[in-house]
Design a protein around this motif. Structure first.
Motif, mmCIF file in Angstrom:
data_model
loop_
_atom_site.group_PDB
_atom_site.id
_atom_site.type_symbol
_atom_site.label_atom_id
_atom_site.label_comp_id
_atom_site.label_asym_id
_atom_site.label_seq_id
_atom_site.Cartn_x
_atom_site.Cartn_y
_atom_site.Cartn_z
ATOM 1 N N LEU A 397 0.443 -1.103 -0.366
ATOM 2 C CA LEU A 397 -0.149 -0.097 0.153
ATOM 3 C C LEU A 397 0.830 1.257 0.169
ATOM 4 N N GLY A 398 2.110 1.276 0.382
ATOM 5 C CA GLY A 398 3.643 2.544 0.134
ATOM 6 C C GLY A 398 3.221 3.290 -0.601
ATOM 7 N N LEU A 399 3.246 2.615 -1.530
ATOM 8 C CA LEU A 399 3.371 3.231 -3.654
ATOM 9 C C LEU A 399 1.821 4.089 -4.032
ATOM 10 N N SER A 400 1.169 2.749 -3.133
ATOM 11 C CA SER A 400 -0.497 3.292 -3.948
ATOM 12 C C SER A 400 -1.179 4.231 -3.202
ATOM 13 N N LEU A 401 -0.445 4.760 -1.844
ATOM 14 C CA LEU A 401 -1.185 5.548 -0.724
ATOM 15 C C LEU A 401 0.152 6.474 -1.414
ATOM 16 N N SER A 402 1.136 6.631 -1.702
ATOM 17 C CA SER A 402 1.934 8.131 -2.285
ATOM 18 C C SER A 402 1.388 8.345 -2.927
ATOM 19 N N TYR A 403 0.901 7.044 -4.741
ATOM 20 C CA TYR A 403 0.782 7.945 -5.187
ATOM 21 C C TYR A 403 -0.555 9.284 -5.288
ATOM 22 N N GLY A 404 -1.588 8.459 -4.533
ATOM 23 C CA GLY A 404 -2.909 9.165 -3.901
ATOM 24 C C GLY A 404 -2.306 10.507 -3.698
ATOM 25 N N ILE A 405 -1.313 10.964 -2.026
ATOM 26 C CA ILE A 405 -1.341 11.935 -2.043
ATOM 27 C C ILE A 405 -0.322 12.950 -3.093
ATOM 28 N N VAL A 406 0.111 11.959 -4.009
ATOM 29 C CA VAL A 406 1.007 13.092 -5.160
ATOM 30 C C VAL A 406 0.218 14.248 -5.402
ATOM 31 N N GLN A 407 -0.858 13.108 -5.783
ATOM 32 C CA GLN A 407 -2.103 13.224 -6.894
ATOM 33 C C GLN A 407 -2.972 14.746 -6.680
ATOM 34 N N SER A 408 -3.073 14.233 -5.020
ATOM 35 C CA SER A 408 -4.102 15.770 -4.219
ATOM 36 C C SER A 408 -2.970 16.814 -4.738
ATOM 37 N N HIS A 409 -1.823 16.426 -4.279
ATOM 38 C CA HIS A 409 -1.162 17.305 -4.731
ATOM 39 C C HIS A 409 -0.342 18.124 -6.295
ATOM 40 N N GLN A 410 -1.975 17.186 -6.491
ATOM 41 C CA GLN A 410 -1.396 17.604 -7.967
ATOM 42 C C GLN A 410 0.202 18.204 -9.239
ATOM 43 N N GLY A 411 0.526 16.471 -8.083
ATOM 44 C CA GLY A 411 1.955 16.940 -8.672
ATOM 45 C C GLY A 411 1.764 14.653 -9.078
ATOM 46 N N GLU A 412 3.108 14.938 -9.921
ATOM 47 C CA GLU A 412 3.444 13.660 -10.471
ATOM 48 C C GLU A 412 4.665 12.943 -9.911
ATOM 49 N N LEU A 413 3.859 11.272 -9.421
ATOM 50 C CA LEU A 413 5.320 10.187 -9.503
ATOM 51 C C LEU A 413 5.770 9.131 -10.092
ATOM 52 N N SER A 414 6.506 9.556 -10.771
ATOM 53 C CA SER A 414 7.014 8.175 -11.530
ATOM 54 C C SER A 414 8.373 7.441 -10.865
ATOM 55 N N VAL A 415 8.453 6.956 -11.986
ATOM 56 C CA VAL A 415 9.745 5.776 -11.110
ATOM 57 C C VAL A 415 10.521 5.184 -12.440
ATOM 58 N N SER A 416 11.720 5.480 -12.654
ATOM 59 C CA SER A 416 11.989 4.796 -13.635
ATOM 60 C C SER A 416 13.521 4.194 -13.187
ATOM 61 N N SER A 417 13.583 2.695 -12.959
ATOM 62 C CA SER A 417 14.773 1.590 -13.146
ATOM 63 C C SER A 417 15.380 0.542 -13.546
ATOM 64 N N THR A 418 16.582 0.125 -13.413
ATOM 65 C CA THR A 418 17.105 -0.706 -14.402
ATOM 66 C C THR A 418 17.542 -1.795 -13.181
ATOM 67 N N PRO A 419 16.865 -3.409 -13.314
ATOM 68 C CA PRO A 419 17.491 -4.473 -12.670
ATOM 69 C C PRO A 419 18.493 -3.952 -12.126
ATOM 70 N N GLY A 420 19.207 -4.873 -11.456
ATOM 71 C CA GLY A 420 20.120 -4.899 -10.758
ATOM 72 C C GLY A 420 20.934 -4.017 -10.723
ATOM 73 N N GLU A 421 20.743 -2.580 -11.169
ATOM 74 C CA GLU A 421 21.239 -1.826 -10.625
ATOM 75 C C GLU A 421 20.663 -0.383 -9.563
ATOM 76 N N GLY A 422 19.509 -0.549 -10.025
ATOM 77 C CA GLY A 422 18.960 0.447 -8.683
ATOM 78 C C GLY A 422 17.727 0.969 -9.451
ATOM 79 N N THR A 423 17.161 1.969 -8.386
ATOM 80 C CA THR A 423 16.006 2.185 -8.667
ATOM 81 C C THR A 423 15.800 4.250 -8.912
ATOM 82 N N THR A 424 15.257 4.999 -8.949
ATOM 83 C CA THR A 424 14.909 6.227 -8.712
ATOM 84 C C THR A 424 13.348 6.402 -8.843
ATOM 85 N N PHE A 425 13.077 7.338 -7.837
ATOM 86 C CA PHE A 425 11.993 7.693 -7.804
ATOM 87 C C PHE A 425 11.917 9.328 -7.263
#
Ligand SMILES: Nc1ncnc2c1ncn2[C@@H]1O[C@H](COP(=O)(O)OP(=O)(O)OP(=O)(O)O)[C@@H](O)[C@H]1O
Ligand SMILES: [Mg+2]
Length: 440
Positions: A397-425
């Motif tokens: 639920l962590g990310l879905s909650l975060s998504y909802g909060i960011v949306q309600s702030h008229q913002g954007e939450l996005s992710v990019s990731s490379t398996p084995g190397e890391g992830t950026t939110f």
């Protein structure tokens, strides 16, 4: 052909490899080479129909040559292009004129002149000059054509690149649209489920507390009876009845049973709260806040989760205060930080950076060097209950909650990731909340 001429021709061919129509020096170079080839001492080139370009040396002007022609000396006569005589009274100068035609049209006339008293031009000179002009003009046409072809090819390639870029942008827009539609319908579903569960959970919770009171009363009553009965309570019949109903065990087990049930209810209530937050039904007070303070608070809370696994580096830009709900945004950063730490298996790095993206937006990036996200799962991360963590470890639920909060702030939450190397939110937030989108 003499060695000298041989050399001249190879030099001419070298020059011809690069000529094209737009070179301003083309005619001058042509004249120079013709002079070398035919041993002219002066000369010029007239471009028909207006004779606009000319270079004539030795006190002779093209006008003069043309004047001779007018007087009938036929210097530029198409059928007799070369002459070696001059009008009476003028000094004798060997002159040769070589015309060049494209189809019917006379496009260029080359005039060469030798010093007074020199040998007249020979037939071979005329042939050489003619060949030079023919080769120069046809190579120039060919080179010009090739250049035009190359530039129209480049233009085509550029158009193709632009179209590819457009298609990519369209695809991205479509994906974003699909993602936000999906999240919106999941949000509705989540809100519905939360609402449905909320009622029964409410009366289970209140019944549980009544149950605790009732059982305590019953047990107290039982103790009172036992005391009142005195000896009679110890009778074998009553004792065996107590044993067969496991009265002692019930007395011991009841409180922990009730405690566990209460914990369970609390967990369910927490999930319901998360679902409601995700579907933006929760309330929050908008205030002016310092996003770096918000990040530092989240970092302090997540410290325990992080400290054995990762080093944290921060790269904070100078940012204006933004409008938002401090506790909600803190929740978003906390979720992202805990996820980052949990994605790191051995020892890694978490980088928190901020940027003033444009006048109206700020950006927070939380990057980790963890195991990354399987590309098949990338689209599903923000769905409620999506988790890859073992049962009991993550609710998803962590990310879905975060998504909802960011949306309600008229913002954007996005992710990019490379398996084995890391992830950026990446969290993009507006500096000011437009009136319509403020969290209700
Ligand atoms: N930084 C990350 N690196 C790799 N995978 C991640 C990262 N953050 C999230 N994920 C993936 O996304 C899934 C969903 O994350 P989310 O925070 O919503 O739930 P969770 O962490 O599994 O559980 P919860 O946050 O409710 O305890 C995770 O299970 C994990 O697979
Ligand atoms: Mg999480």
């Amino acid at each position: 052909m003499s060695k000298h001429q041989h050399y001249l021709w190879s030099e001419i061919h070298e020059w011809l490899r690069h000529v094209h129509r737009d070179q301003p020096e083309f005619h001058r170079e042509l004249l120079t080479r013709a002079s070398l080839l035919c041993e002219g001492h002066a000369g010029g080139i007239a471009l028909d129909p207006d004779h606009s370009v000319s270079w004539i040396g030795r006190d002779l002007t093209l006008d003069k040559v043309l004047e001779w022609e007018e007087q009938g000396y036929g210097l530029l006569a198409p059928d007799a292009p070369w002459r070696c005589h001059c009008p009476a009274g003028e000094e004798f100068l060997p002159v040769m004129a070589v015309p060049y035609r494209q189809g019917e049209q006379l496009t260029l006339t080359l005039v060469l002149i030798r010093n007074a008293g020199s040998e007249p031009f020979a037939r071979e000179d005329e042939l050489n000059a003619n060949r030079l002009i023919q080769e120069a003009m046809s190579t120039m046409d060919k080179n010009t054509l090739l250049e035009e072809l190359a530039s129209s090819n480049a233009a085509l390639r550029q158009r193709q690149d632009e179209q590819d870029e457009l298609i990519r942008e369209l695809k991205q827009a479509r994906d974003q649209l699909m993602q936000s539609e999906k999240m919106a319908s999941i949000g509705q579903l989540a809100a519905g489920v939360a609402h449905e569960i909320n009622n029964p959970i409410g009366y289970v919770r209140s019944n549980l507390s009544s149950l605790r009171e009732y059982t305590e009363s019953l047990l107290a009553l039982n103790d009172a009876f036992a005391e009142a009965l005195g000896e009679k309570f110890q009778s074998p019949e009553l004792q065996s009845l107590c044993r067969s109903h496991d009265l002692e065990f019930i007395r011991e087990d009841l409180p922990s049973l009730l405690d566990e049930s209460r914990d369970g209810i609390e967990r369910v209530e927490k999930i319901i709260r998360s679902l409601r937050d995700f579907s933006r039904t929760d309330t929050g007070e908008m205030e002016s806040l310092d996003i770096h303070q918000c990040l530092n608070k989240a970092l302090a809370v997540a410290r325990n989760e992080i400290k054995y696994r990762a080093t944290v580096e921060t790269d904070f830009a100078e940012l204006p205060a933004i409008t938002g709900v401090d506790s909600q945004l803190g929740q978003v950063f906390l979720n992202l930080l805990v996820n980052a730490a949990q994605a790191i298996e051995e020892q890694g790095l978490i980088t928190i950076s901020t940027a003033h993206r444009d006048a109206d937006h700020i950006e927070v990036r939380i990057a980790d060097t963890g195991k990354g996200v399987d590309p098949d799962n990338l689209d599903r991360l923000f769905e409620p209950f999506f988790t890859t963590k073992p049962v009991g470890k993550g609710t998803g639920l962590g990310l879905s909650l975060s998504y909802g909060i960011v949306q309600s702030h008229q913002g954007e939450l996005s992710v990019s990731s490379t398996p084995g190397e890391g992830t950026t939110f990446r969290v993009v937030l507006p500096v000011q909340q437009a009136a319509s989108g403020a969290a209700e």
